[in-house]
Design a protein around this motif. Structure first.
Motif, PDB file in Angstrom:
ATOM      1  N   ILE A 199       0.825  -1.236  -0.008  1.00 55.75           N
ATOM      2  CA  ILE A 199      -0.004  -0.116   0.050  1.00 55.75           C
ATOM      3  C   ILE A 199       0.780   1.226   0.018  1.00 55.75           C
ATOM      4  CG2 ILE A 199      -0.298   0.038   2.648  1.00 55.75           C
ATOM      5  CD1 ILE A 199      -2.721   0.943   0.106  1.00 55.75           C
ATOM      6  N   ALA A 200       1.910   1.224   0.798  1.00 55.87           N
ATOM      7  CA  ALA A 200       2.927   2.436   0.759  1.00 55.87           C
ATOM      8  C   ALA A 200       4.227   2.244   0.479  1.00 55.87           C
ATOM      9  CB  ALA A 200       2.631   3.006   2.189  1.00 55.87           C
ATOM     10  N   SER A 201       4.562   0.995  -0.534  1.00 51.33           N
ATOM     11  CA  SER A 201       5.818   0.992  -0.968  1.00 51.33           C
ATOM     12  C   SER A 201       6.132   0.857  -2.262  1.00 51.33           C
ATOM     13  CB  SER A 201       6.338  -0.484  -0.034  1.00 51.33           C
ATOM     14  OG  SER A 201       5.471  -1.439  -0.462  1.00 51.33           O
ATOM     15  N   ARG A 202       5.786   1.568  -3.058  1.00 48.17           N
ATOM     16  CA  ARG A 202       5.544   1.436  -4.183  1.00 48.17           C
ATOM     17  C   ARG A 202       6.515   2.636  -4.866  1.00 48.17           C
ATOM     18  NH1 ARG A 202      -0.285  -0.152  -6.827  1.00 48.17           N
ATOM     19  NH2 ARG A 202      -0.686  -1.715  -5.259  1.00 48.17           N
ATOM     20  N   GLY A 203       7.505   3.135  -4.196  1.00 43.18           N
ATOM     21  CA  GLY A 203       8.574   3.897  -4.899  1.00 43.18           C
ATOM     22  C   GLY A 203       8.358   5.261  -4.323  1.00 43.18           C
ATOM     23  N   LYS A 204       9.351   6.282  -4.556  1.00 42.99           N
ATOM     24  CA  LYS A 204       9.189   7.649  -4.160  1.00 42.99           C
ATOM     25  C   LYS A 204       8.369   8.429  -4.839  1.00 42.99           C
ATOM     26  CE  LYS A 204      13.089   9.320  -7.250  1.00 42.99           C
ATOM     27  NZ  LYS A 204      14.356   9.696  -7.139  1.00 42.99           N
ATOM     28  N   ASN A 205       7.865   7.882  -5.972  1.00 43.33           N
ATOM     29  CA  ASN A 205       6.865   8.495  -6.708  1.00 43.33           C
ATOM     30  C   ASN A 205       5.502   8.030  -6.701  1.00 43.33           C
ATOM     31  OD1 ASN A 205       8.747  10.376  -7.971  1.00 43.33           O
ATOM     32  ND2 ASN A 205       9.221   8.846  -9.681  1.00 43.33           N
ATOM     33  N   GLN A 206       5.167   7.190  -5.431  1.00 45.27           N
ATOM     34  CA  GLN A 206       3.815   6.676  -5.443  1.00 45.27           C
ATOM     35  C   GLN A 206       2.910   7.516  -5.015  1.00 45.27           C
ATOM     36  OE1 GLN A 206       3.737   4.035  -1.814  1.00 45.27           O
ATOM     37  NE2 GLN A 206       5.373   5.438  -0.566  1.00 45.27           N
ATOM     38  N   THR A 207       1.638   7.467  -4.963  1.00 45.22           N
ATOM     39  CA  THR A 207       0.653   8.249  -4.690  1.00 45.22           C
ATOM     40  C   THR A 207      -0.035   8.281  -3.211  1.00 45.22           C
ATOM     41  OG1 THR A 207      -0.732   6.722  -6.003  1.00 45.22           O
ATOM     42  CG2 THR A 207      -0.005   8.753  -7.024  1.00 45.22           C
ATOM     43  N   TYR A 208       0.333   7.276  -2.578  1.00 43.29           N
ATOM     44  CA  TYR A 208      -0.044   7.086  -1.319  1.00 43.29           C
ATOM     45  C   TYR A 208       0.251   8.438  -0.388  1.00 43.29           C
ATOM     46  CZ  TYR A 208      -1.998   5.056   2.905  1.00 43.29           C
ATOM     47  OH  TYR A 208      -2.882   5.213   4.233  1.00 43.29           O
ATOM     48  N   LEU A 209      -0.803   9.036   0.304  1.00 38.78           N
ATOM     49  CA  LEU A 209      -0.555  10.110   1.145  1.00 38.78           C
ATOM     50  C   LEU A 209       0.182  10.091   2.221  1.00 38.78           C
ATOM     51  CD1 LEU A 209      -1.162  13.213   1.372  1.00 38.78           C
ATOM     52  CD2 LEU A 209      -3.222  12.519   2.502  1.00 38.78           C
ATOM     53  N   TYR A 210       1.340  11.067   2.519  1.00 39.96           N
ATOM     54  CA  TYR A 210       2.304  11.173   3.406  1.00 39.96           C
ATOM     55  C   TYR A 210       1.856  12.162   4.387  1.00 39.96           C
ATOM     56  CZ  TYR A 210       5.209   7.130   2.448  1.00 39.96           C
ATOM     57  OH  TYR A 210       5.914   5.776   2.178  1.00 39.96           O
ATOM     58  N   HIS A 211       2.280  12.172   5.540  1.00 42.27           N
ATOM     59  CA  HIS A 211       2.284  13.537   6.221  1.00 42.27           C
ATOM     60  C   HIS A 211       3.179  13.585   7.341  1.00 42.27           C
ATOM     61  CE1 HIS A 211      -0.016  17.029   7.595  1.00 42.27           C
ATOM     62  NE2 HIS A 211       0.063  16.759   8.879  1.00 42.27           N
ATOM     63  N   HIS A 212       4.036  14.451   7.469  1.00 42.45           N
ATOM     64  CA  HIS A 212       5.337  14.595   8.347  1.00 42.45           C
ATOM     65  C   HIS A 212       6.210  13.428   8.067  1.00 42.45           C
ATOM     66  CE1 HIS A 212       2.656  16.317  11.946  1.00 42.45           C
ATOM     67  NE2 HIS A 212       2.935  17.321  10.825  1.00 42.45           N
ATOM     68  N   GLY A 213       6.427  13.181   6.676  1.00 44.28           N
ATOM     69  CA  GLY A 213       7.168  12.338   6.044  1.00 44.28           C
ATOM     70  C   GLY A 213       6.813  10.933   6.213  1.00 44.28           C
ATOM     71  N   ARG A 214       5.507  10.474   6.919  1.00 40.62           N
ATOM     72  CA  ARG A 214       5.347   9.163   7.077  1.00 40.62           C
ATOM     73  C   ARG A 214       3.639   8.918   6.482  1.00 40.62           C
ATOM     74  NH1 ARG A 214       6.606  11.469  11.754  1.00 40.62           N
ATOM     75  NH2 ARG A 214       4.561  11.487  12.506  1.00 40.62           N
ATOM     76  N   PRO A 215       3.526   7.665   6.068  1.00 45.08           N
ATOM     77  CA  PRO A 215       2.341   7.109   5.493  1.00 45.08           C
ATOM     78  C   PRO A 215       1.089   7.403   6.729  1.00 45.08           C
ATOM     79  CG  PRO A 215       3.887   5.402   5.394  1.00 45.08           C
ATOM     80  CD  PRO A 215       4.310   6.482   6.170  1.00 45.08           C
ATOM     81  N   LEU A 216       0.170   8.240   5.804  1.00 43.23           N
ATOM     82  CA  LEU A 216      -1.036   8.653   6.668  1.00 43.23           C
ATOM     83  C   LEU A 216      -2.088   7.627   6.845  1.00 43.23           C
ATOM     84  CD1 LEU A 216      -2.160  11.053   8.477  1.00 43.23           C
ATOM     85  CD2 LEU A 216      -3.284  11.911   6.236  1.00 43.23           C
ATOM     86  N   VAL A 217      -2.683   7.216   8.145  1.00 40.29           N
ATOM     87  CA  VAL A 217      -3.557   6.287   8.177  1.00 40.29           C
ATOM     88  C   VAL A 217      -4.541   7.033   9.033  1.00 40.29           C
ATOM     89  CG1 VAL A 217      -4.381   4.166   9.101  1.00 40.29           C
ATOM     90  CG2 VAL A 217      -2.215   4.354   8.131  1.00 40.29           C
TER      91      VAL A 217
END
Length: 427
Positions: free
Chosen positions: A195-213
């Motif tokens: 879900i959040a390990s598709r590379g630096k250009n992935q589209t999973y939303l980060y916040h404060h440098g971390r995946p947001l859940v």
């Protein structure tokens, strides 16, 4: 300092570094969406089905509790505009000219891709895909939700829209240790869906440098989940040696700050809030166009409280509310849209009070009449009563308004209290 104490400090430091390093292996170090700030995101249910779509779930979320979807029995108050869908499904309902009325299924990949295409075209930055405890418990529901989510992740990459997970705690049972279901599901998403390990250009939303859940439904009296159980989920997502390292959005009641009328009276709620990164109160049904101006002061005070406690804050904005077909005892158009003015009032109001991000409820929720996607002004006629926009309001007007608000949020255009008119649309 004693040798033993030094050793303990080194062990703890090493353990912390191991936690961070291992967690980073589960998630890419970055994303093309590095922060929620500056974004206008919507909730995405993706829970509509048709009997012949292959999901084996019938008219899921179209049908009433009697499991009927026919004239006189409907769970939705708005009817989708379906002329752009590649695949649609005939229903027992008829439109005014006597032809059958059609609907879509979220189980079809074409449906999800079309929705993300609209997000791109109109300027909706992305969505939080909903996953409920109730659905996770049911194998058929889970299979459906996994398919929709996988399609949504692929569509988000194709159309470069942000995407994140939001867990809905409705139906959670602490006696059954349902908190563990959430933990296991996130492991499943991290391992199987990447879900959040598709590379630096992935589209999973980060916040404060971390995946947001996002975790929704905490502190409501009618959702009596044990706050200590919720804390276990928070601690897992933040500190687990393998799956930790996430940022967390906590979905709380509207009156969370002062333990008001929609909030469980447990001070430990604030303890949980101080553990997370973003506070998101639930505003749907809490005000209408007339009462919003006085409620707006609450948003201002909420933001100040969060800033004082080094937290971010996102308000919920909704276009209106209607669930008469699902709850016939309720009036139609319980909170009227009024040609988009109610929606625009909230969008502008949130930004006036300093909101740096916005959550729209919802992209596709026809059940409660909060959807912003394309809705027909020619719904079925007969025993079931469906809502429609005013005659001169186009089906895509709320997508258009959302995109215009997004431009104001990003300061691409000036803040304007005057609502953009349909005639100003360029599409």
């Amino acid at each position: 300092m004693s040798y033993m104490l030094k050793s303990q400090i080194l062990v703890l430091a090493g353990s912390f570094l191991m936690t961070i390093g291992t967690a980073q292996q589960k998630y890419s170090p970055g994303s093309s969406f590095t922060s929620y700030k500056g974004l206008i995101m919507a909730g995405y249910q993706g829970w509509f089905n048709a009997p012949s779509d292959g999901a084996q779930m019938g008219w899921n979320h179209y049908a009433t509790k009697e499991n009927k979807f026919e004239p006189g029995y409907s769970k939705i108050d708005f009817w989708p505009e379906v002329n752009e869908y590649q695949r649609t499904y005939e229903t027992p309902f008829k439109i005014a000219d006597g032809h059958p009325a059609y609907i879509f299924s979220a189980y079809d990949s074409q449906t999800v891709f079309l929705h993300f295409k609209w997000m791109k075209e109109y300027g909706v930055d992305g969505v939080f895909v909903q996953r409920s405890v109730t659905a996770i418990k049911n194998p058929d529901n889970l299979q459906h939700d996994d398919r929709v989510l996988n399609n949504a992740v692929n569509a988000s990459q194709f159309y470069h829209r942000a995407i994140a997970i939001m867990y809905d705690f409705s139906g959670i049972n602490d006696q059954n240790n349902d908190w563990q279901l959430i933990i296991n599901d996130w492991k499943h998403l991290a391992d199987s869906l990447k879900i959040a390990s598709r590379g630096k250009n992935q589209t999973y939303l980060y916040h404060h440098g971390r995946p947001l859940v996002a975790l929704w439904g905490v502190g409501f009296p009618d959702r009596t989940n044990d706050l200590k159980s919720i804390e276990k989920i928070i601690n897992f997502l933040k500190y687990d040696p393998v799956y930790g390292g996430c940022s967390i959005l906590l979905g709380v009641p509207a009156y969370w700050r002062d333990f008001g009328k929609d909030t469980e009276k447990d001070p430990y709620l604030h303890t949980l809030i101080l553990k997370v990164d973003i506070v998101r109160p639930w505003f749907v049904g809490r005000f209408n166009e007339e009462t919003y101006p006085s409620f707006k002061d609450r948003i201002k005070d909420d933001i100040e409280w969060c800033r004082h406690n080094n937290l971010d804050y996102v308000p919920v904005v909704f276009p209106g509310f209607s669930w008469h077909n699902m709850h016939p005892e309720s009036i139609q158009a319980q909170i009227p849209r009024n040609r988009g003015r109610f929606y625009w009032q909230q969008l502008v109001g949130a930004m006036e009070e300093g909101s740096e991000m916005i959550y729209i409820a919802m992209f596709d929720e026809m059940d409660e009449g909060t959807s912003i996607f394309k809705t027909t002004n020619n719904p079925p006629v007969g025993l079931s009563k469906f809502e429609s926009f005013e005659p001169d309001i186009p089906s895509d007007y709320y997508l258009f308004l959302t995109g215009m608000a997004g431009k104001m949020l990003k300061k691409e255009i000036p803040l304007d209290k005057n609502i953009p008119l349909p005639s100003q649309q360029t599409k």
